[in-house]
Design an enzyme around this catalytic site. Structure first.
Site, PDB file in Angstrom:
ATOM      1  N   HIS A   1     -14.772   1.501   8.475  1.00 29.77           N
ATOM      2  CA  HIS A   1     -14.258   0.893   7.247  1.00 29.77           C
ATOM      3  C   HIS A   1     -14.189  -0.606   7.510  1.00 29.77           C
ATOM      4  CE1 HIS A   1     -11.928  -0.044   3.734  1.00 29.77           C
ATOM      5  NE2 HIS A   1     -10.903  -0.452   4.445  1.00 29.77           N
TER       6      HIS A   1
ATOM      7  N   VAL B   1       0.832  -1.201   0.000  1.00 28.55           N
ATOM      8  CA  VAL B   1       0.000   0.000   0.000  1.00 28.55           C
ATOM      9  C   VAL B   1       0.867   1.253   0.000  1.00 28.55           C
ATOM     10  CG1 VAL B   1      -1.665   1.348   1.329  1.00 28.55           C
ATOM     11  CG2 VAL B   1      -2.001  -1.106   1.048  1.00 28.55           C
TER      12      VAL B   1
ATOM     13  N   ARG C   1      -8.350 -10.548  17.061  1.00 26.62           N
ATOM     14  CA  ARG C   1      -8.315  -9.162  16.561  1.00 26.62           C
ATOM     15  C   ARG C   1      -7.747  -8.230  17.629  1.00 26.62           C
ATOM     16  NH1 ARG C   1     -12.351  -4.879  15.938  1.00 26.62           N
ATOM     17  NH2 ARG C   1     -12.063  -3.792  13.960  1.00 26.62           N
TER      18      ARG C   1
ATOM     19  N   ASP D   1      11.147   2.510   5.835  1.00 22.38           N
ATOM     20  CA  ASP D   1      10.698   1.169   6.177  1.00 22.38           C
ATOM     21  C   ASP D   1      11.741   0.516   7.073  1.00 22.38           C
ATOM     22  OD1 ASP D   1       8.472  -0.914   4.872  1.00 22.38           O
ATOM     23  OD2 ASP D   1      10.234  -1.917   5.680  1.00 22.38           O
TER      24      ASP D   1
END
Length: 305
Positions: free
Chosen positions: A166, A2, A76, A23
């Site tokens: 979302h 992304v 989660r 990164d």
């Protein structure tokens, strides 16, 4: 993917002047930067390079796409807590070098991660308005695209919004969708193109479950969200005062107070300039209340301090 595809979309669109890729894997960042930079002669004159946090000095916008992947059998909540630890490092590292930047969060679950970013940024005196997430910007684009395809209308001329989380609980605000200033029902009558309930359900499924279908086929989504990120950055850099369904901490909207989720927002050079509450129908209001509750429950489980 992304982050790198967002950088590529910026180059293809000619948005910005210098792009720095940071990164943990420096070799990967350098490889991505070089590959994207080689496209510059075919697009727009931007500089693309790899760097580290000090190279963010002077940045107007910083996109945060970092995070950890979910492990097998991991819940989660466990994933959220590990990503919270990642943001505890990333957000201060960014703001120490670029204290005036607008932060644009793309890491999923984006509503919660944007809330976390704003929480950590507040320690540096950064207001909530300068921390936003991509939210349902892409979902809204999908909704408009599918409506446009059905009616044979350019999606640029379809006005419709996806709001809330979302995720699976997002709401397609059918009651507020318009084409040429007409509601969908009015446009159906004007054009004589029917929109049956089965077709509405198909559009809903293809918006709400789009990521699942793409991931099943190719493992990840990145072109759509990368293009959405480039568009949001264009709005921020040029103070376009656009209405976008980004996610931000909500104030003044019943049932959504102090929860980060997507509603139409006025967005400009300083970040979020205002929230635009929609006059939803009863079912949509209830859906938004449920969606806000899901996000609120996840945030409370993190016990932020």
């Amino acid at each position: 993917m992304v982050g790198s595809v967002s950088a590529y979309a910026l180059v293809m669109s000619g948005v910005g002047r210098e792009i720095v890729l940071v990164d943990l894997n420096r070799a990967r960042a350098e490889a991505e930067a070089n590959d994207i930079y080689h496209a510059v002669p075919f697009a727009h004159p931007l500089t693309v390079r790899a760097g580290d946090y000090p190279d963010l000095a002077g940045a107007q916008v910083v996109v945060i796409a970092g995070g950890v992947a979910q492990k097998p059998s991991e819940t989660r909540l466990q994933l959220l807590q590990r990503n919270a630890d990642v943001f505890r490092h990333i957000v201060p590292s960014v703001l120490q070098q670029a204290p005036e930047a607008v932060l644009l969060v793309v890491t999923n679950p984006v509503d919660i991660m944007t809330h976390l970013a704003a929480h950590f940024a507040a320690r540096f005196g950064v207001p909530d308005t300068r921390v936003l997430g991509s939210g349902t910007t892409l979902d809204t684009a999908r909704f408009r695209t599918l409506l446009g395809r059905h009616f044979g209308v350019d999606p640029h001329h379809v006005h419709a919004y996806v709001i809330g989380e979302h995720g699976d609980s997002e709401i397609l605000a059918w009651s507020q969708a318009t084409i040429a200033g007409l509601s969908i029902d009015e446009f159906v009558k004007a054009r004589g193109t029917p929109l049956l309930e089965a077709e509405r359900q198909r559009i809903d499924e293809n918006v709400r479950r789009a990521a699942y279908h793409i991931i099943a086929g190719k493992g990840a989504t990145y072109y759509g969200i990368g293009s959405a990120v480039a568009h949001i950055i264009d709005v921020l850099l040029h103070d376009q005062r656009a209405i976008l369904t980004i996610c931000s901490r909500i104030a003044g909207v019943p049932d959504c107070e102090d929860v980060t989720l997507s509603l139409p927002h006025l967005v400009g050079g300083d970040g979020v300039l205002g929230t635009i509450p929609l006059p939803l129908d009863a079912a949509e209001r209830e859906g938004l209340r449920r969606s806000a509750g899901i996000v609120r429950e996840a945030l409370e489980s993190l016990n932020l301090k």
